[in-house]
Write a protein that holds these residues in place. Structure first.
Motif, mmCIF file in Angstrom:
data_model
loop_
_atom_site.group_PDB
_atom_site.id
_atom_site.type_symbol
_atom_site.label_atom_id
_atom_site.label_comp_id
_atom_site.label_asym_id
_atom_site.label_seq_id
_atom_site.Cartn_x
_atom_site.Cartn_y
_atom_site.Cartn_z
ATOM 1 N N SER A 11 2.871 17.029 -89.220
ATOM 2 C CA SER A 11 2.201 16.693 -90.487
ATOM 3 C C SER A 11 0.694 16.764 -90.246
ATOM 4 C CB SER A 11 2.649 15.319 -90.980
ATOM 5 O OG SER A 11 2.460 14.334 -89.963
ATOM 6 N N THR A 61 -0.779 8.504 -90.852
ATOM 7 C CA THR A 61 -0.084 7.960 -92.012
ATOM 8 C C THR A 61 1.112 8.824 -92.382
ATOM 9 O OG1 THR A 61 -1.999 6.818 -92.936
ATOM 10 C CG2 THR A 61 -0.324 7.521 -94.492
ATOM 11 N N GLU A 62 0.909 10.128 -92.430
ATOM 12 C CA GLU A 62 2.012 11.030 -92.790
ATOM 13 C C GLU A 62 3.110 11.010 -91.734
ATOM 14 O OE1 GLU A 62 0.849 14.967 -94.469
ATOM 15 O OE2 GLU A 62 -1.169 14.167 -94.182
ATOM 16 N N GLU A 82 5.028 8.016 -92.555
ATOM 17 C CA GLU A 82 5.835 8.231 -93.765
ATOM 18 C C GLU A 82 7.135 8.945 -93.414
ATOM 19 O OE1 GLU A 82 5.496 7.531 -97.039
ATOM 20 O OE2 GLU A 82 3.556 6.541 -96.975
ATOM 21 N N THR A 128 -1.109 5.176 -97.132
ATOM 22 C CA THR A 128 -0.311 5.668 -98.254
ATOM 23 C C THR A 128 0.775 4.646 -98.546
ATOM 24 O OG1 THR A 128 1.037 6.958 -96.710
ATOM 25 C CG2 THR A 128 -0.780 8.097 -97.810
ATOM 26 N N HIS A 160 12.500 16.505 -96.525
ATOM 27 C CA HIS A 160 11.117 16.205 -96.192
ATOM 28 C C HIS A 160 10.379 17.520 -95.986
ATOM 29 C CE1 HIS A 160 7.942 13.437 -95.424
ATOM 30 N NE2 HIS A 160 7.718 13.862 -94.191
ATOM 31 N N THR A 210 6.037 19.515 -95.833
ATOM 32 C CA THR A 210 4.587 19.457 -95.926
ATOM 33 C C THR A 210 4.064 20.881 -96.034
ATOM 34 O OG1 THR A 210 2.541 18.866 -94.762
ATOM 35 C CG2 THR A 210 4.423 19.411 -93.402
#
Length: 412
Positions: free
Chosen positions: A115, A119-120, A123, A149, A287, A289
């Protein structure tokens, strides 16, 4: 480094600060400086002043600034192939994933999701945990920080960060850090999907979790079929003198999250799943990105890892970190209560709430520091830091403390 004394109202810095205030969302407050260049462990501001950087972009710039190996890798990759969609892969993406699994000592069947940030990465880990036991609670530790986030924020303990945003999409219970009994009590309720831990709680003020606690957390979560997630965003990638901080305790988590130093200044995050069972929880389409794992970011990551290996930076982090701790403790300054941490992630605990004033005094003398909280100075310098630069800081520290105390006394 030449010592500077300034109130940071120099023309260029002030001009950029004014333009910042009129063009950027004010979530970070007022910038302390406008930095324009860097080399090694030093940065230069818009007015030409040089600073020894002992924060390293908050544990990001593992190789310092403009490291030739990093610059070469990123420049060559940018001239070759910078981005492709996730319908395709690239050699750098595969090679970085393989290298991460190698240094993580991950078993067969392990996998990596790339990612763009810590933070990602968290997640993705949270989605894995929630998919492992739909409807289950998630445990996190008091004083934890896992991101901003909505999902990652649900795992972050500080109420002031969470309160303005209402329900955050995860049922999270916070338990005392290091308290195995509290963890066992929550797990015994039978509805826990997973536990998030930072082996070293960096934002809280650099508080390492004891090895015995990490081992007990591993045993208890496995016993209750709850996933153990190690957030190594700040303390990973050599920061503590090991590739990953949890390795000191001998445990293997179910999931590990990375970012910050992984890209050495280029945005990249990674979520590592250990073993086939954990790597098959999320299925195609669950999921994704756009930018994660692009070849430019992965080239930066490969350069960071190869340089840490070739230049012995794990050993350097341990040696210079120990040197710093010994020197600071040896000062026997009444304002310093203790020095915590591992490698080049250290927290200097102060006797009074003068840490922000110490940071300001540091800037005036050409040293960049960080106040993790009112009583803790956090050090997270580049892993290339040498003892000579560490000694510059140690020599300056008594004066910084004295100046901070003087400022606080005047204001009170």
């Amino acid at each position: 480094m030449t010592e500077t004394t300034t109130d940071h109202t120099d023309p260029a810095d002030q001009a950029w600060g004014d333009r910042y205030a009129h063009s950027l969302l004010g979530v970070f407050g007022t910038p302390q400086l406008c930095l324009v260049s860097g080399q090694g462990c030093r940065v230069t501001d818009a007015d030409g002043r040089e600073y020894l950087d002992l924060l390293g972009g908050i544990a990001v710039n593992a190789l310092g600034y403009a490291h030739p190996a990093w610059v070469k890798a990123v420049s060559e990759q940018a001239a070759t192939l910078a981005h492709v969609s996730n319908f395709f892969t690239t050699p750098t993406q595969v090679e970085l994933a393989e290298k991460l699994l190698e240094i993580a000592q991950a078993p067969d069947g392990s996998a990596v999701f790339f990612s763009n940030s810590g933070t990602e990465a968290n997640e993705a880990a949270l989605k894995i945990v929630k998919a492992h036991r739909p409807g289950g609670r998630v445990l996190a530790l008091e004083h934890a920080f896992h991101g901003r986030t909505l999902g990652a924020l649900a795992l972050t303990h500080k109420e002031a960060y969470r309160a303005p945003f209402g329900h955050l999409g995860a049922d999270v219970t916070f338990i005392p850090a290091g308290d195995a009994r509290a963890l066992a009590d929550e797990l015994d309720k039978g509805d826990v999907a997973g536990l998030f831990i930072e082996p070293v709680q960096g934002e809280a003020g650099v508080w390492p979790l004891a090895a015995d606690y990490l081992r007990e957390a591993r045993r208890l979560t496995a016993e209750h079929d709850a996933l153990l997630v190690a957030d190594e965003v700040q303390c990973g990638m050599g920061r503590t003198g090991r590739w990953f901080a949890h390795q000191a305790s001998g445990i293997t988590p179910d999931v590990m999250t990375l970012a910050k130093a992984l890209g050495g200044g280029f945005p990249i995050g990674a979520t590592v799943t250990f073993g086939t069972d954990n790597s098959t929880i999320l299925t195609p389409g669950q999921h994704g990105t756009t930018f994660g794992g692009n070849p430019l970011a992965c080239a930066a990551g490969l350069a960071v890892i190869s340089t840490i290996e070739s230049d012995g930076l794990l050993e350097n982090a341990r040696a210079v970190g120990e040197h710093l701790v010994t020197a600071i403790v040896g000062m026997s300054n009444s304002q310093i209560l203790e020095v915590r941490g591992q490698g080049l992630l250290l927290g200097i605990q102060l006797a009074s709430e003068i840490a922000p004033a110490v940071v300001r005094a540091g800037l005036e003398r050409g040293i960049i520091l960080n106040a993790a909280n009112p009583t803790t100075i956090r050090l997270a310098p580049p892993l290339i830091l040498e003892e000579a630069d560490a000694d510059l800081f140690v020599a300056a520290l008594p004066g910084l403390l004295e100046a901070a105390n003087s400022t606080e006394n005047k204001e009170n």
